[in-house]
Design an enzyme around this catalytic site. Structure first.
Site, PDB file in Angstrom:
ATOM      1  N   ASP A   1       0.858  -1.184   0.000  1.00 54.70           N
ATOM      2  CA  ASP A   1       0.000   0.000   0.000  1.00 54.70           C
ATOM      3  C   ASP A   1       0.894   1.233   0.000  1.00 54.70           C
ATOM      4  OD1 ASP A   1       1.067  -0.135   2.559  1.00 54.70           O
ATOM      5  OD2 ASP A   1      -0.761   0.575   3.540  1.00 54.70           O
TER       6      ASP A   1
ATOM      7  N   ASP B   1       2.128   4.398   2.084  1.00 55.85           N
ATOM      8  CA  ASP B   1       2.248   4.650   3.522  1.00 55.85           C
ATOM      9  C   ASP B   1       1.360   5.835   3.930  1.00 55.85           C
ATOM     10  OD1 ASP B   1       3.593   3.660   5.874  1.00 55.85           O
ATOM     11  OD2 ASP B   1       4.701   5.538   5.924  1.00 55.85           O
TER      12      ASP B   1
END
Length: 296
Positions: free
Chosen positions: A210, A212
């Site tokens: 993902d 951050d």
């Protein structure tokens, strides 16, 4: 690469994948630093002797700060490893590194605080060179093999290793971007440093799950949906990492033995007067330093 044992360190999913290979055996190893995260799995793939270790233990029960990094690297060295390919899930700090991408890291910034980070904390002083913390030769092998893998791959990147286990605050995440980080994770250090002290080639295949905290999530997306997306990214990237490692193993197995400066990292690094080092210390660290004290 005949005669050069390859070790793979990964998360539970990757470890389980390799544990299912035909002919795989579990090996229990004792070390001066306690037991490793779990049994080491040993198998021959395409004629290359391989070792596999799940970093977080069976069932993913070890937090990043509680992983026995010294025992893990020592155990692999004791079993004959000469090179290590590590994998690790990370958060992306760059728009250009999308979730699911693979990154063959070339630099690291160590922000851990509570982990034993050296084999040489008593009885023997050694200062290894770590300007380039990842083996350029082994990185090159991974990059070469990546042409056969269906995944987006970045040939370099800076990994920031934080202590954890909590994730970054948004302010910390923005700071990590300013520091020059491309990825944020919790397990690369002291693993890479210990591998250099053990004279092992070490390369890292990081994969982004993902973006951050620096990049806000869509407020219209439920937390459960975000988690499901992260897990999906992790599974997709893990599968790509396994394919990359398999392709690299096949390529390494077809080559002859290769030397590397990583295998002589302690040659100029031991600062202690060898005549004053206690024999018990040498025996304790024999797989690492024995050849510098008259052992084969």
């Amino acid at each position: 690469m005949a005669g050069q044992v390859l070790a793979v360190i990964g998360g539970s999913g990757i470890g389980e994948s390799f544990a299912q290979r035909d002919g795989c055996e579990r090996v229990e190893v004792d070390t001066p630093f306690g037991p490793p995260s779990g049994p080491v799995m040993r198998v021959t793939i395409d004629g290359l002797a391989c070792l596999f270790l799940s970093r977080h233990g069976e069932g993913h029960v070890l937090s990043p700060s509680c992983i026995p990094y010294r025992a893990n690297i020592f155990a692999l060295k004791k079993l004959g490893a000469m090179q290590v390919i590590a994998t690790g899930a990370t958060g992306s700090l760059r728009d250009s590194i999308a979730p699911g991408d693979l990154v063959i890291c070339d630099q690291v910034i160590d922000r851990t605080r509570f982990r034993a980070g050296t084999f040489f904390d008593e009885g023997l002083v050694s200062h290894v060179e770590l300007a380039d913390p990842f083996c350029s030769r082994l990185r090159g092998e991974l990059i070469h093999a990546s042409t056969t893998v269906d995944a987006r791959l970045h040939e370099d990147g800076t990994y920031i290793c934080m202590e954890g286990p909590a994730l970054s605050t948004r302010a910390e995440s923005l700071m990590h971007r300013e520091m020059g980080g491309d990825l944020i994770g919790m397990t690369c250090m002291p693993e890479a440093k210990l591998a250099r002290e053990a004279e092992l080639c070490y390369a890292l295949v990081a994969f982004a799950t993902d973006y951050d905290a620096w990049r806000p999530h869509d407020p219209d997306v439920e937390a459960t949906e975000l988690l499901a997306e992260i897990i999906s990214n992790m599974r997709r990237a893990s599968a790509a990492a396994i394919s990359l490692i398999d392709a690299t193993i096949k390529h390494l197995a077809s080559q002859g033995s290769a030397s590397c400066k990583c295998h002589d990292a302690l040659e100029l690094a031991i600062w202690s007067d060898k005549s004053t080092v206690d024999r018990a210390t040498v025996e304790r660290l024999e797989p690492l330093v024995g050849r510098y004290f008259g052992n084969p």
